[in-house]
Design an enzyme around this catalytic site. Structure first.
Site, short mmCIF file in Angstrom:
data_model
loop_
_atom_site.label_atom_id
_atom_site.label_comp_id
_atom_site.label_asym_id
_atom_site.label_seq_id
_atom_site.Cartn_x
_atom_site.Cartn_y
_atom_site.Cartn_z
N HIS A 65 31.90 43.42 28.63
CA HIS A 65 31.18 43.94 29.80
C HIS A 65 30.27 45.09 29.38
O HIS A 65 30.72 46.11 28.87
CB HIS A 65 32.21 44.42 30.81
CG HIS A 65 31.66 44.79 32.15
ND1 HIS A 65 30.97 43.90 32.95
CD2 HIS A 65 31.70 45.96 32.85
CE1 HIS A 65 30.64 44.50 34.07
NE2 HIS A 65 31.05 45.75 34.04
N SER A 95 26.63 45.72 36.28
CA SER A 95 27.93 45.98 36.89
C SER A 95 27.73 46.50 38.32
O SER A 95 27.15 45.80 39.15
CB SER A 95 28.75 46.95 36.03
OG SER A 95 30.10 46.98 36.42
N GLU A 140 33.55 39.12 29.86
CA GLU A 140 33.37 40.27 30.73
C GLU A 140 34.63 41.14 30.86
O GLU A 140 34.59 42.35 30.70
CB GLU A 140 32.92 39.82 32.12
CG GLU A 140 31.53 39.23 32.19
CD GLU A 140 30.44 40.28 32.22
OE1 GLU A 140 30.74 41.48 32.15
OE2 GLU A 140 29.26 39.88 32.33
#
Length: 549
Positions: A458, A258, A370
Site C-alpha cells: 500500500h 488511500s 495492498e
C-alpha cells in the site's frame, strides 16, 4: 518575474505585472541640480535592483503577492510553499466551514512548508517501520514542520511561470486514514512531476476529530465533513489563482492515494465540488463506496470525545487537548466523510448507482499486495472463515490459500472487496455516462529480501508517480524506467483525459475493453485482477449475504 492571478469565471486573463517605473520632468536649465538628483535616483535604483536580484520569483494572487523559491532544474519554474487557501480554522472557526483567507500587504514569503494539521505520530511511525524493514535507520524519516490547528495551506510547484500556453494542473490529496498525513511528505514533493509539464498543487485538510466530527445540533448547519469542505475550498482557490502560476484552470486533475483516493471518489459524488475539476485519479481508493459513515455513529463518537475533554465546552479547550482525548477514546474510530445530508447528501455508492456524480475521465487502480503488511497471521484464519461463510460457494478460497498463503489470501479478498471491485464498478459507470476510464494494477516489487516480504504494498506506487524514491529504498534502473513511464501516463491523462504517453503498449479504455494495464517489471495489458472474486462478492451481496455494495 511576477504573474497576476485571474478568476476562472468572467475575470481578466493573467498578465505580467508591469514592474517598470517611469520618471519624467523638464530640466528647465537647472543642469547641475538635475545631475545631483539623477545621481541620487540612480543610486537608489541600483540598490532596488540589487534587492530585486536577491528576491525569489514573485506572483500576485487574489490575497496578495507571494515570493517563492526557484527550482534548480527548471529555469523558469518555482515552488511556493505554505500558501494559505483559507483562514485558520481556530477559535470560532473550529468545526465550521473554511472561511476565506485574509489578504496581506507587501510580499509574503512562501519558502517554508506550513505545519501539518493536528494528528498523532502514526504516519511517521509507519514510515519509520517501513524504513527499518528495508534495513535503513528509522531516524532518517523526519516529522512534519510541526502540527497545528492552523493548517489550511497548500504548496505549488510550477514548471514555468510564463508559459506560452497554460499547463495542466494536478491537485494532490494526501492519504493517512483521514487521521494523519500532510501535503509535503517526502514522497509528495512535486518538482520531478512538474518537470513533465504540469503545475502540481498539494493541499492540506483537517483530520480526525477536527475534520470529520462536529457537535450535533441545529447550531452546526454545515454538517460534519470539514475536511471535505477544506478540499473543496482548496479547489476553489485553484480555480481563482492557478493561472498566476502558469496553470490552466480548465484542466484540473484531482488525484490522491488511500484516504486521498477515497477523497477523490467522494468529491466526484459531492454536489458542492461540481465543476472544480475535470479529471480524477484514484490510487488505492474505492472503499468510500463500501460501508457508509453514518451521522449517528459520528455523533456518538463526538459525544465520547466531549465526555473525555477537560471542559464542558469543546470550543474552549486547546487543540492539543482535543487531539489527546481523541487518541485516547477514538483510537478505533473509522474517520472519514460522513453521510450527513448536508455537506455529503447521500452515500457515495448511491450516487454512483443513480449517476449523480461528476462525469469526468477517470484513472483508478490498486497495488497487488495492498493489505498484506497489515494482516495479522493470528486473525487471518478467522477472516478466511468469514469469507468461506459468505462466498465459499462462489469461489475456491482453499485454492487462494494454496497459491498465496493465508495472509496473501486475506489480502486478495479484502483488497477486492474494499478497493478493486468498487473501482471496477466506478470505471464502468463512468464509461456508461460517456467518459473514458482507465484501470491499472501496480505489481512492482523492489529488489531484496525485505522488499519481497512487503510485496507491492500500500503506497508503493507513490514514489514512481512523483519521482521521489527515498534514499533507503533500493532503487534500480528498472524502477527509474517504470517511474518515467508512469509519470508520462499520469501527465498525459491530466493534459487530455487520455492515458496515452505515445509508447507501447497502449493503455486500453477499461469500460469498453475490460482490460487493465499492469505496471510492474514490465508494462503489459492484462485481464482485471481477481474479477472472479468481485463476481462472487456481487452474487453474495445480491443474495443479501454480504454488506458491500
Amino acid at each position: 518575474m511576477r504573474r497576476r492571478a485571474r478568476r476562472h469565471r468572467g475575470g481578466k486573463p493573467a498578465r505580467l505585472r508591469d514592474r517598470r517605473y517611469w520618471w519624467s520632468g523638464r530640466l528647465n536649465g537647472r543642469a547641475a541640480l538635475f545631475a545631483i538628483i539623477s545621481g541620487f535616483l540612480g543610486a537608489v535604483g541600483c540598490s532596488a535592483a540589487d534587492e530585486a536580484a536577491d528576491r525569489g520569483p514573485v506572483v500576485e494572487i487574489e490575497a496578495g503577492d507571494l515570493e517563492g523559491v526557484a527550482i534548480d532544474d527548471l529555469s523558469r519554474g518555482a515552488v511556493f510553499r505554505g500558501v494559505p487557501f483559507a483562514a485558520p480554522p481556530t477559535g470560532d472557526n473550529r468545526w465550521r466551514a473554511p472561511q476565506p483567507a485574509t489578504s496581506w500587504t507587501g510580499v509574503r514569503p512562501a519558502a517554508e512548508f506550513a505545519p501539518a494539521c493536528m494528528q498523532g505520530s502514526h504516519i511517521v511511525d509507519w514510515y519509520r517501520g517501513v524504513a527499518g524493514a528495508f534495513g535503513a535507520d528509522p531516524g532518517l524519516v523526519d516529522y512534519p514542520n510541526g502540527v497545528s490547528e492552523d493548517c489550511l495551506y497548500l504548496n505549488v510547484w510550477t514548471p514555468d511561470l510564463e508559459p506560452d500556453a497554460p499547463a495542466p494542473v494536478m491537485v494532490w490529496i494526501h492519504g493517512g486514514s483521514y487521521r494523519g498525513g500532510w501535503s509535503y511528505e517526502p514522497n509528495y514533493r512535486g518538482s520531478a512531476l512538474a518537470a513533465e509539464g504540469v503545475v502540481v498543487v498539494s493541499i492540506a485538510y483537517r483530520l480526525g476529530a477536527f475534520g470529520y466530527l462536529a457537535p450535533p445540533g441545529d447550531s452546526y448547519p454545515e454538517g460534519r465533513n470539514f475536511g471535505l469542505l477544506d478540499q473543496i475550498a482548496a479547489l476553489e482557490w485553484v480555480q481563482a489563482n492557478v493561472a498566476a502560476f502558469g496553470g490552466d484552470p480548465d484542466r484540473v486533475t484531482v488525484f490522491g492515494e488511500s484516504a486521498g483516493a477515497s477523497s477523490v471518489g467522494t468529491l466526484m459524488t459531492t454536489p458542492a465540488a461540481e465543476g472544480l475539476f475535470h479529471r480524477a485519479i484514484s490510487q488505492s481508493g474505492g472503499f468510500e463506496f463500501v460501508e457508509p459513515h453514518d451521522a449517528d455513529t459520528a455523533d456518538a463518537a463526538f459525544a465520547a470525545l466531549a465526555q473525555a475533554l477537560p471542559d464542558a465546552d469543546p470550543r474552549a479547550v486547546s487543540a492539543d487537548a482535543i487531539l489527546e482525548a481523541s487518541e485516547d477514546v477514538l483510537g478505533d474510530h473509522d474517520f472519514g466523510p460522513v453521510v450527513d445530508g448536508t455537506s455529503l447528501p447521500r452515500h457515495q455508492a448511491e450516487a454512483v448507482a443513480t449517476g449523480a456524480l461528476a462525469t469526468v475521465p477517470l484513472m483508478i487502480g490498486t497495488n497487488r499486495d495492498e493489505w498484506f503488511m497489515y494482516i495479522d497471521e493470528d486473525s487471518a484464519e478467522a477472516t478466511l472463515a468469514d469469507y468461506r461463510r459468505r462466498i465459499g460457494g462462489e469461489i475456491d478460497i482453499d485454492a487462494l490459500v494454496a497459491a498465496d498463503g493465508m495472509r496473501g489470501a486475506v489480502d486478495r479478498l479484502e483488497t477486492a472487496r474494499q478497493m478493486r471491485c468498487p473501482g471496477y464498478r466506478l470505471a464502468r459507470r463512468i464509461t456508461e455516462l460517456g467518459e473514458s476510464s482507465y484501470v491499472y494494477l501496480f505489481t512492482r516489487v523492489r529488489p531484496g529480501d525485505e522488499a519481497a516480504a512487503f510485496g507491492a504494498y500500500h503506497g508503493a506506487e507513490i514514489p514512481y508517480v512523483f519521482g521521489t524514491h527515498d534514499a533507503w529504498l533500493p532503487t534500480g534502473e528498472r524502477d527509474v524506467v517504470l517511474g518515467d513511464a508512469m509519470r508520462a501516463l499520469w501527465v498525459s491523462f491530466a493534459a487530455s483525459g487520455e492515458a496515452d504517453a505515445g509508447s507501447a503498449p497502449t493503455w486500453p479504455e477499461f469500460g469498453r475493453t475490460g482490460r487493465v494495464l499492469e505496471l510492474g517489471d514490465e508494462i503489459d495489458v492484462i485481464a482485471p485482477f481477481d474479477q472472479e472474486i468481485c463476481r462472487a462478492l456481487r452474487n453474495a451481496s445480491d443474495a443479501g449475504a454480504d454488506g458491500s455494495r
